[in-house]
Design an enzyme around this catalytic site. Structure first.
Site, mmCIF file in Angstrom:
data_model
loop_
_atom_site.group_PDB
_atom_site.id
_atom_site.type_symbol
_atom_site.label_atom_id
_atom_site.label_comp_id
_atom_site.label_asym_id
_atom_site.label_seq_id
_atom_site.Cartn_x
_atom_site.Cartn_y
_atom_site.Cartn_z
ATOM 1 N N CYS A 1 0.817 -1.219 0.000
ATOM 2 C CA CYS A 1 0.000 0.000 0.000
ATOM 3 C C CYS A 1 0.847 1.265 0.000
ATOM 4 O O CYS A 1 0.459 2.285 -0.575
ATOM 5 C CB CYS A 1 -0.907 0.033 1.225
ATOM 6 S SG CYS A 1 -1.739 -1.513 1.600
ATOM 7 N N ASP B 1 -5.333 1.884 4.929
ATOM 8 C CA ASP B 1 -6.678 2.246 5.372
ATOM 9 C C ASP B 1 -6.717 3.344 6.423
ATOM 10 O O ASP B 1 -7.461 4.313 6.297
ATOM 11 C CB ASP B 1 -7.384 1.017 5.946
ATOM 12 C CG ASP B 1 -7.702 -0.025 4.889
ATOM 13 O OD1 ASP B 1 -7.325 0.179 3.721
ATOM 14 O OD2 ASP B 1 -8.319 -1.040 5.230
ATOM 15 N N LYS B 2 -5.960 3.204 7.513
ATOM 16 C CA LYS B 2 -6.059 4.156 8.620
ATOM 17 C C LYS B 2 -5.158 5.361 8.435
ATOM 18 O O LYS B 2 -5.345 6.387 9.105
ATOM 19 C CB LYS B 2 -5.726 3.468 9.955
ATOM 20 C CG LYS B 2 -6.517 2.210 10.219
ATOM 21 C CD LYS B 2 -8.015 2.416 10.029
ATOM 22 C CE LYS B 2 -8.782 1.106 10.135
ATOM 23 N NZ LYS B 2 -8.481 0.123 9.077
ATOM 24 N N CYS C 1 -5.367 -2.000 -1.549
ATOM 25 C CA CYS C 1 -6.321 -3.025 -1.991
ATOM 26 C C CYS C 1 -7.282 -2.468 -3.032
ATOM 27 O O CYS C 1 -7.814 -1.368 -2.887
ATOM 28 C CB CYS C 1 -7.085 -3.571 -0.799
ATOM 29 S SG CYS C 1 -6.023 -4.381 0.403
ATOM 30 N N GLU D 1 -11.261 -5.256 13.020
ATOM 31 C CA GLU D 1 -12.057 -5.635 11.860
ATOM 32 C C GLU D 1 -12.265 -7.149 11.860
ATOM 33 O O GLU D 1 -11.379 -7.907 12.233
ATOM 34 C CB GLU D 1 -11.372 -5.196 10.564
ATOM 35 C CG GLU D 1 -11.331 -3.689 10.405
ATOM 36 C CD GLU D 1 -10.703 -3.262 9.088
ATOM 37 O OE1 GLU D 1 -10.165 -4.128 8.370
ATOM 38 O OE2 GLU D 1 -10.749 -2.064 8.782
ATOM 39 N N SER E 1 -13.983 -4.968 7.704
ATOM 40 C CA SER E 1 -13.111 -4.497 6.637
ATOM 41 C C SER E 1 -13.942 -3.907 5.513
ATOM 42 O O SER E 1 -15.096 -4.298 5.295
ATOM 43 C CB SER E 1 -12.285 -5.669 6.097
ATOM 44 O OG SER E 1 -11.711 -5.360 4.852
#
Length: 573
Positions: free
Chosen positions: A62, A136-137, A212, A463, A489
């Site tokens: 990522c 993500d975070k 992702c 998650e 998720s």
């Protein structure tokens, strides 16, 4: 007047609103000496100092592009007349930390990222920032930092991964993403997939750098960054490996210096209307339920009043248009091929469903940006037409009822029928549910209740992708409802209700559910109820004590003491 004395002229903003305290006058001599050691010359002290912060690391694909993009952002800052100062922060990979103790740290990392960026920016008196993130975070963490600091700031996403391609032993071929691996684990454990095919999927899911690929949390938050006006128009969709991202990086660096010249700060952009635009775009794409949690937290930092009710209010008006994974057929690179996020924003704006007068990091309004880009129409396949939506209302619904008095979040796009009623199977934390599934003890019609996974009780609001992927892989994705005070998720599919509040550790109704209780959810009515007599429920509360804290030292112990309810964004403070 503050210690960082501004010297703006009457009609012209000061482009060095903070850094003069470390560059000007005799008292700044020690600081100037240190700046000279990192490459600043005499002429550079008159330039605004721009922090270029990224969550680059080599742990996960990522973030792999972020160091390269940071170099591009620095070039842009130089070209714009500023002086860039690069620094880093952490990032946690949900894909690696999923399904074990490591997931406790995922949501915590959002706060650490925001706090660390704030710490550097405030300590060094940096004037503005380009904030780069991939996981993500890290995206909401950066946007929280921008809102909290209220300086000139531009956000840039690392970009999505390309989809993988796998050929299975039966000769079939298909595109795959990381989520396919989680579901394949469940299928393999249930005897529905061979170890050979699991291995083939494992080797195909991540063909290179990037986040992702579906409309999971990272891509949802990238779309939100663009919809909020905090990212350059068109910058969310190009994949990580695409060199257009390098140009967006350079332009982001130039843009932040321009914002300083215009006197525009993050809260001028992140207004209530901008958050309504972000919710609308999330609903239209069918984005991740994590967007609810993150938007609430970002809005709080921006001092904008945003509540769970706003999501239903806006979702009622916004059709779900994106046929995107995890529920649909396409991924973010497909969105890029048809014009990116501006395509859906233009369609919503033309329909009167967005606020076109919101300011953005270009210094222009959202409507002006879209007029300049002139994106193509919705293609009708990847992004459906407004009069032919996948669902007539947004893909996320907020539920209330005796099961969740403060609210719960459901990705309603996953429900084929509005009503589900079933029998509770209760587990203290996720591992118990995974063990029961592996042993064939979860059946059609069950409501799997996983508690003590909330922000405080987990802690960290883990998650539940491991269990949802396993349920789907076992062929029960449409027949078993899973509810939790934890999260899901962005790649989760199936019948899932999360963010149940109050959480178990705070004595919410979820703490008092027993095996065999009946639970009913009605998506259309937005109701979510525990079908237990009130007197019986009250009797269960007598002498109740929550489970003891799982962590008594370190960052998780600190987090558990500070974190607030999921219904307000699970913010700390």
């Amino acid at each position: 007047m503050s210690e960082d004395t501004q010297t703006a002229t009457e009609n012209k903003p000061d482009i060095k609103p903070r850094s003069r305290v470390v560059t000007d006058g005799i008292h700044a001599a020690p600081a100037r000496g240190m700046f000279r050691a990192v490459g600043m010359g005499d002429d550079d002290f008159a330039k605004p100092q721009i922090g270029v912060a990224s969550s680059w690391n080599e742990i996960t694909p990522c973030n792999l592009s972020l160091n390269r993009l940071a170099q591009g952002a620095k070039e842009g800052v130089h070209a714009g007349g500023g002086f860039p100062m690069q620094f880093g922060t952490i990032s946690v990979s949900d894909g690696i930390s999923m399904g074990h103790e490591g997931m406790h740290f995922s949501l915590v990392s959002r706060e650490v990222i925001a706090d660390s960026v704030e710490t550097v920016m405030q300590a060094e008196r940096i004037d503005g920032s380009v904030l780069l993130a991939g996981c993500d975070k890290s995206l909401p963490g950066m946007l929280m930092a921008a809102a909290r600091l209220d300086l000139a700031s531009v956000f840039l996403y690392a970009g999505s991964i390309m989809p993988g391609w796998v050929k299975l032993e039966d000769g079939s071929e298909k595109e795959v993403t990381l989520i396919d691996a989680f579901e394949a684990v469940g299928a393999c454990a249930a005897g529905k997939m061979s170890r050979g095919d699991l291995d083939r999927i494992e080797r195909a899911i991540c063909p290179g750098e990037g986040a992702c690929g579906g409309m999971y949390t990272a891509n949802t938050m990238a779309c939100i960054g663009e919809a909020l006006g905090m990212s350059l128009p068109g910058s969310a969709a190009p994949p990580s490996a695409d060199r257009r991202r390098d140009e967006f990086a350079r332009k982001s660096g130039e843009a932040v210096v321009n914002l300083l010249r215009l006197g525009i700060t993050a809260r001028d952009i992140m207004t209530k209307k901008a958050f309504e635009n972000a919710i609308a775009v999330t609903m239209a794409f069918g984005g991740s339920t994590n967007a609810v949690l993150h938007l609430l937290a970002i809005a709080r930092e921006a001092e904008v009043e945003l509540t769970l009710d706003d999501f239903n209010r806006i979702g009622d008006k916004i059709p779900h248009l994106g046929d995107l994974k995890p529920f649909g057929r396409y991924v973010m690179t497909d969105v890029d091929k048809i014009g990116g996020v501006p395509v859906i924003m233009k369609a919503l704006l033309d329909a009167g469903l967005l606020h076109g007068d919101c300011l953005t990091v270009t210094g222009k309004t959202l409507a002006e940006n879209l007029a300049s880009i002139n994106p193509p129409d919705l293609d009708g396949k990847i992004l459906r037409a407004l009069d032919n939506p996948i669902h007539k209302t947004g893909g996320i619904t907020i539920l209330h009822g005796s099961m969740a008095p403060e609210g719960a979040v459901v990705k309603s796009a996953g429900f084929d029928a509005d009503v589900f009623e079933g029998t509770a199977r209760v587990f203290e934390r996720e591992q118990g549910a995974l063990d029961a599934l592996d042993n064939g003890k979860i059946n059609k019609g069950d409501v799997v209740v996983i508690r003590y996974e909330g922000p405080k009780g987990g802690p960290g609001m883990r998650e539940m992708l491991a269990i949802t992927g396993a349920i789907k892989g076992a062929g029960l994705g449409k027949d078993v409802l899973l509810l939790t005070d934890g999260r899901f998720s962005g790649g989760t599919t199936g019948l899932c209700i999360g963010h149940v509040a109050p959480e178990a550790v705070d004595g919410g109704p979820i703490a008092f559910v027993k095996d065999g209780d009946r639970i009913r959810v009605d998506i259309a009515a937005r109701s979510f109820d525990l079908l237990v007599d009130e007197a019986e429920l009250e009797s269960r509360k007598v002498g109740w004590e929550p489970l003891p804290a799982k962590f008594t030292k370190g960052v998780l112990a600190k987090y558990a003491k500070l974190v607030h309810s999921a219904s307000t964004g699970a913010y700390c403070g």
